[in-house]
Scaffold this motif. Structure first.
Motif: not given
Length: 276
Positions: A45-50
């Motif tokens: 899984y890839n990193e996600v950000s907000t």
């Protein structure tokens, strides 16, 4: 807080890329942070950000010791009272909350703000005790006294003129005093109407005391005379005055021939005090 469909962890970074602890924020206000979710299975899984926008409240600061205030004189503003001493949990300064307030005379408590040096700490407000002394009015011109007669009291002597920078009245300090003949000085008070905030002030005013006129309550009766007698032969009955003295004819010479009116005078014993 926060959840995901796969195991992992959340990390928060500031705008400069520095990691921020969830439990402690170093900057108060509306702050922008980058929130990353890092999956445990990073190879799958890839990193996600907000971005997160958080409202961080300033830190409450406790004042340990209140400062002391320099006493004022009525008419001065709070800004003229220096605050000294005092301390809090963090560095900062104490300032009056309403610097343009003009306190009334007496002992009062006014709001003082503690302003921390660190902008991320909250301003605290406390009450500080302040002593305010009465002010002395400025008399621009003292009044003058009218001439008075011996036997009168100072309260009967009119004061005229006189000005001051505040409303008030001029009065004799020793109003029941009966001055002697001649010119003397007596104490005059200026009493401000606002006695709560102003002291009485005094000065000396000259008074000129003149000889008084005796008061005749009753002229004496006079015995009848016969032809050939003079006024000096007339017998006086009782007459009454407020001072010691004697009644006499203004002119005693000559003989009486008929009904005439003659002038009777009263001669005070103390001619240096009373007018004959």
């Amino acid at each position: 807080g926060g959840d995901s469909t796969v195991p992992g962890k959340f990390e928060i970074y500031d705008v400069e890329g520095n990691r921020v602890d969830f439990k402690q924020f170093t900057e108060a206000g509306n702050v922008k942070y980058l929130c990353k979710f890092i999956p445990k299975q990073s190879d799958t899984y890839n990193e996600v950000s907000t971005y997160l926008f958080l409202k961080v409240s300033p830190k409450e600061v406790k004042v340990i010791n209140a400062p002391s205030a320099k006493p004022l004189v009525y008419g001065q503003t709070l800004s003229e009272s220096n605050l000294s001493g005092g301390n809090a949990e963090v560095p900062g300064i104490f300032v009056w909350k309403d610097i343009d307030t003009i306190p009334r005379a007496g002992t009062h408590y006014y709001d003082v703000n503690f302003v921390p040096s660190d902008k991320n700490c909250k301003v605290s407000t406390i009450k500080v005790r302040l002593e305010v002394q009465k002010a002395s009015p400025v008399v621009n011109a003292w009044p003058t006294a009218a001439d008075m007669e011996f036997g009168d009291k100072l309260e009967d002597c009119e004061l005229s003129g006189g000005t001051s920078n505040v409303p008030g009245k001029f009065v004799w300090s020793e109003s029941q005093e009966e001055p002697k003949i001649g010119t003397q000085s007596y104490t005059v008070l200026f009493k401000p109407y606002d006695s709560e905030n102003y002291f009485d002030v005094y000065n000396y005013v000259q008074v000129n005391v003149l000889r008084a006129y005796p008061k005749i309550y009753n002229y004496p009766s006079v015995s009848n005379l016969h032809y050939g007698q003079s006024l000096s032969d007339a017998k006086f009955g009782k007459g009454y005055s407020n001072v010691k003295g004697k009644f006499s004819w203004k002119k005693e010479e000559g003989f009486l021939f008929h009904h005439f009116q003659h002038i009777m005078v009263f001669q005070p014993l103390l001619v240096h005090i009373f007018v004959p």
